[in-house]
Design a protein around this motif. Structure first.
Motif, PDB file in Angstrom:
ATOM      1  N   THR A 130       0.836  -1.199   0.000  1.00  0.00           N
ATOM      2  CA  THR A 130       0.000   0.000   0.000  1.00  0.00           C
ATOM      3  C   THR A 130       0.872   1.250   0.000  1.00  0.00           C
ATOM      4  N   ALA A 131       0.941   1.884  -1.167  1.00  0.00           N
ATOM      5  CA  ALA A 131       1.655   3.142  -1.363  1.00  0.00           C
ATOM      6  C   ALA A 131       1.170   3.751  -2.666  1.00  0.00           C
ATOM      7  N   ASN A 132       1.172   5.073  -2.740  1.00  0.00           N
ATOM      8  CA  ASN A 132       0.813   5.753  -3.978  1.00  0.00           C
ATOM      9  C   ASN A 132       1.445   7.138  -3.990  1.00  0.00           C
ATOM     10  N   ASP A 133       1.423   7.781  -5.151  1.00  0.00           N
ATOM     11  CA  ASP A 133       2.053   9.087  -5.301  1.00  0.00           C
ATOM     12  C   ASP A 133       1.268  10.202  -4.614  1.00  0.00           C
ATOM     13  N   LEU A 134       0.002   9.932  -4.291  1.00  0.00           N
ATOM     14  CA  LEU A 134      -0.854  10.963  -3.704  1.00  0.00           C
ATOM     15  C   LEU A 134      -0.707  11.027  -2.187  1.00  0.00           C
ATOM     16  N   PHE A 135      -0.723   9.872  -1.528  1.00  0.00           N
ATOM     17  CA  PHE A 135      -0.739   9.841  -0.064  1.00  0.00           C
ATOM     18  C   PHE A 135       0.479   9.175   0.563  1.00  0.00           C
ATOM     19  N   GLY A 136       1.289   8.504  -0.215  1.00  0.00           N
ATOM     20  CA  GLY A 136       2.490   7.887   0.336  1.00  0.00           C
ATOM     21  C   GLY A 136       2.273   6.469   0.830  1.00  0.00           C
ATOM     22  N   VAL A 137       3.183   6.043   1.712  1.00  0.00           N
ATOM     23  CA  VAL A 137       3.289   4.644   2.149  1.00  0.00           C
ATOM     24  C   VAL A 137       2.496   4.413   3.434  1.00  0.00           C
ATOM     25  N   THR A 138       1.773   3.302   3.489  1.00  0.00           N
ATOM     26  CA  THR A 138       1.117   2.858   4.719  1.00  0.00           C
ATOM     27  C   THR A 138       1.976   1.778   5.369  1.00  0.00           C
ATOM     28  N   ARG A 139       2.040   1.815   6.717  1.00  0.00           N
ATOM     29  CA  ARG A 139       2.942   0.932   7.444  1.00  0.00           C
ATOM     30  C   ARG A 139       2.178  -0.009   8.375  1.00  0.00           C
ATOM     31  N   ASN A 140       2.839  -1.097   8.699  1.00  0.00           N
ATOM     32  CA  ASN A 140       2.251  -2.151   9.533  1.00  0.00           C
ATOM     33  C   ASN A 140       2.387  -1.773  11.010  1.00  0.00           C
ATOM     34  N   PRO A 141       1.280  -1.703  11.757  1.00  0.00           N
ATOM     35  CA  PRO A 141       1.375  -1.338  13.175  1.00  0.00           C
ATOM     36  C   PRO A 141       2.223  -2.287  14.006  1.00  0.00           C
ATOM     37  N   LEU A 142       2.376  -3.527  13.556  1.00  0.00           N
ATOM     38  CA  LEU A 142       3.153  -4.499  14.321  1.00  0.00           C
ATOM     39  C   LEU A 142       4.655  -4.286  14.165  1.00  0.00           C
ATOM     40  N   ASP A 143       5.048  -3.641  13.064  1.00  0.00           N
ATOM     41  CA  ASP A 143       6.442  -3.259  12.812  1.00  0.00           C
ATOM     42  C   ASP A 143       6.402  -2.236  11.690  1.00  0.00           C
ATOM     43  N   THR A 144       6.575  -0.980  12.023  1.00  0.00           N
ATOM     44  CA  THR A 144       6.360   0.091  11.046  1.00  0.00           C
ATOM     45  C   THR A 144       7.406   0.126   9.939  1.00  0.00           C
ATOM     46  N   ARG A 145       8.420  -0.709  10.037  1.00  0.00           N
ATOM     47  CA  ARG A 145       9.364  -0.825   8.917  1.00  0.00           C
ATOM     48  C   ARG A 145       8.764  -1.652   7.777  1.00  0.00           C
ATOM     49  N   LEU A 146       7.694  -2.379   8.079  1.00  0.00           N
ATOM     50  CA  LEU A 146       7.147  -3.362   7.154  1.00  0.00           C
ATOM     51  C   LEU A 146       5.798  -2.923   6.597  1.00  0.00           C
ATOM     52  N   CYS A 181      -3.849 -11.198   7.039  1.00  0.00           N
ATOM     53  CA  CYS A 181      -2.823 -12.162   7.428  1.00  0.00           C
ATOM     54  C   CYS A 181      -1.589 -11.450   7.964  1.00  0.00           C
ATOM     55  N   HIS A 182      -1.173 -10.363   7.306  1.00  0.00           N
ATOM     56  CA  HIS A 182       0.056  -9.656   7.678  1.00  0.00           C
ATOM     57  C   HIS A 182      -0.098  -8.790   8.926  1.00  0.00           C
ATOM     58  N   THR A 183      -1.320  -8.619   9.411  1.00  0.00           N
ATOM     59  CA  THR A 183      -1.550  -7.780  10.593  1.00  0.00           C
ATOM     60  C   THR A 183      -2.263  -8.528  11.715  1.00  0.00           C
ATOM     61  N   GLY A 184      -2.405  -9.840  11.594  1.00  0.00           N
ATOM     62  CA  GLY A 184      -2.978 -10.644  12.663  1.00  0.00           C
ATOM     63  C   GLY A 184      -4.480 -10.522  12.808  1.00  0.00           C
ATOM     64  N   LEU A 185      -5.181 -10.225  11.708  1.00  0.00           N
ATOM     65  CA  LEU A 185      -6.628 -10.041  11.740  1.00  0.00           C
ATOM     66  C   LEU A 185      -7.342 -11.168  10.998  1.00  0.00           C
ATOM     67  N   VAL A 186      -8.673 -11.141  11.087  1.00  0.00           N
ATOM     68  CA  VAL A 186      -9.527 -12.026  10.294  1.00  0.00           C
ATOM     69  C   VAL A 186      -9.946 -11.264   9.038  1.00  0.00           C
ATOM     70  N   GLY A 187      -9.667 -11.836   7.881  1.00  0.00           N
ATOM     71  CA  GLY A 187     -10.043 -11.214   6.615  1.00  0.00           C
ATOM     72  C   GLY A 187     -11.089 -12.046   5.900  1.00  0.00           C
ATOM     73  N   TRP A 188     -12.258 -11.457   5.662  1.00  0.00           N
ATOM     74  CA  TRP A 188     -13.400 -12.200   5.092  1.00  0.00           C
ATOM     75  C   TRP A 188     -13.686 -11.744   3.673  1.00  0.00           C
ATOM     76  N   LYS A 189     -13.732 -12.725   2.747  1.00  0.00           N
ATOM     77  CA  LYS A 189     -14.110 -12.498   1.355  1.00  0.00           C
ATOM     78  C   LYS A 189     -15.305 -13.390   1.026  1.00  0.00           C
ATOM     79  N   PRO A 190     -16.490 -12.823   0.813  1.00  0.00           N
ATOM     80  CA  PRO A 190     -17.673 -13.643   0.505  1.00  0.00           C
ATOM     81  C   PRO A 190     -17.696 -14.128  -0.945  1.00  0.00           C
ATOM     82  N   SER A 191     -18.638 -14.998  -1.234  1.00  0.00           N
ATOM     83  CA  SER A 191     -18.872 -15.436  -2.606  1.00  0.00           C
ATOM     84  C   SER A 191     -19.283 -14.256  -3.482  1.00  0.00           C
TER      85      SER A 191
END
Length: 449
Positions: A130-146, A181-191
């Motif tokens: 997650t990064a773009n030219d408009l808003f920049g880089v988003t970081r992982n709360p568990l390790d902000t380097r990642l 998965c990368h942030t220790g959460l439950v990610g739900w994708k329906p049919s």
């Protein structure tokens, strides 16, 4: 203060907490923490405050509109929210402010949810970080380097950091499951079709992309799904759905730890092996197997559909040609080399993959895989170029998820372990088309209730 939606609901209904106080708590955490994380890209302070006051009136009268009454949520920036910029992560759409809610957003608002604002995405939501030219880089709360992954990186970062109790995102190729998965959460994708969609940005990924959620537990995913799901005449895909016939006896699970010779981090393999044993201990009839579809065909379909979609967007939004980022430009150039015959071939491939999965689920109830092939990598990098010491391409980390979208199947990422460095590892469970409820309930049991 409790973080889970279920606990917050109890506090709101008992009067121990007000919607206004809960919202202010979220604002305070955003102010304190999001300067580093870059989860939110727009916040609707006035709209959220008005909605919270309205929720408190409903709660005081004992007339909550749904279980989400007074619950703050974030909305991914590729979804349209009335009066709040929807940039899709692109400078070309910086000034676009929708005049109406996209259908699922409207459904949440009508249910009494408090929509705080929009979360960051990679441009056009087609990359795994997650990064773009408009808003920049988003970081992982568990390790902000990642990185938290992508494209719902801003969404999961906000939930993992406790900025909001849950987030609404989209999943077109794993865009909720892998970030969860990368942030220790439950990610739900329906049919495909379970959550009706309309009044949004162009559907550049056919029907592969669906609305989903990032939550702290499966119970919250079930709660949100209960509000979001349902048909609507504006989305014909949502109108005709046939629930599959259920197998009797213990659930039969096909465990596929690796797709061919695609590399997987050994810590992930070991963790999913352990989770598979846990499922067997819960009474699951576990069968270890190999990939059950043509991965090369799935990769070809993904390239043709996604790149053609970006080329189409360049026609619809001329500013993209001059203001779009490098990745969008490259995708569009590739898309312009794809012919109509190529696209029809891809559609035939989609039909073949869906038919193949119908046959597989005649023998199995669920499929188990890792959610991602790699642990989180540096936040500024689009993807890890090596996994388990082997060269990996742009979709190497995402090998387990994109085919599920092509097939239109429900899937969930569950946090099941951590690496030796404390990074989360997720397991993906996949169900038959339309068997969303059974998948959610089995996942809840698998996670201990």
């Amino acid at each position: 203060m409790p973080e889970d939606i279920g606990d917050l609901c109890k506090a709101l209904r008992s009067g121990a907490l007000t919607a206004e106080a809960l919202l202010q708590r979220c604002f305070e955490r955003i102010e304190k923490l999001d300067g580093v994380l870059n989860s939110f890209v727009a916040i609707d302070y006035a709209g959220a405050e008005n909605a919270a006051r309205e929720s408190d009136k409903h709660l005081a009268q004992g007339k909550a509109r749904s279980a989400l009454e007074g619950i703050p949520l974030s909305i991914k920036d590729n979804l349209l929210m009335k009066g709040v910029p929807a940039t899709w992560g692109s400078r070309a759409l910086k000034e676009f402010v929708p005049e109406q809610d996209e259908l699922p957003v409207a459904r949440l608002r009508e249910a009494g949810a408090i929509l705080i604002g929009k979360t960051n995405v990679p441009e056009l939501t087609l990359e795994g970080y997650t990064a773009n030219d408009l808003f920049g880089v988003t970081r992982n709360p568990l390790d902000t380097r990642l990185t938290p992954g992508g494209s719902s990186g801003g969404a999961v970062a906000g939930v993992a950091a406790g900025l909001v109790p849950a987030a609404i995102g989209t999943d077109g190729g794993g865009s909720i499951r892998r970030p969860a998965c990368h942030t220790g959460l439950v990610g739900w994708k329906p049919s495909t079709g379970r959550v009706a969609r309309a009044l949004g940005f162009p559907a550049i990924l056919l029907d592969f992309e669906v609305i989903g959620t990032a939550t702290r537990n499966v119970a919250d995913a079930i709660l949100l799904d209960g509000v979001l799901k349902g048909s609507h005449p504006l989305d014909r895909r949502s109108l005709l759905r046939e629930a599959p016939s259920r197998r009797s006896g213990n659930p039969k699970i096909l465990y596929i730890p690796r797709f061919g010779d695609s590399p997987v981090d050994p810590q992930i393999t070991n963790a999913i092996d352990d989770f598979a044993e846990r499922l067997a201990g819960l009474g699951g009839d576990l069968v270890r197997g190999k990939i059950v579809f043509d991965l090369d065909l799935a990769n070809k379909i993904w390239r043709i559909v996604s790149r053609s979609g970006v080329a189409y967007l360049m026609r619809q939004y001329p500013n993209l040609a001059s203001l779009g980022g490098v990745s969008a430009q490259v995708m569009a150039e590739d898309g312009n080399t794809i012919s109509g015959a190529d696209y029809v071939e891809a559609l035939e491939g989609v039909a073949a993959l869906r038919a193949r999965m119908r046959d597989v689920f005649a023998d199995y109830d669920f499929i188990l895989t890792p959610s991602a092939a790699a642990l989180p990598w540096p936040a500024e990098d689009a993807y890890p170029d090596r996994i388990d010491g082997k060269t990996a391409g742009p979709r190497g980390h995402a090998v387990f998820t994109g085919w599920v979208n092509i097939a239109g199947l429900p899937a969930i990422s569950l946090p099941v372990a951590t690496s030796k460095d404390g990074l989360p590892i997720g397991a993906q469970l996949i169900g038959a088309f339309g068997d969303d409820d059974a998948l959610l309930m089995f996942s809840k049991v698998a996670m201990g209730g």
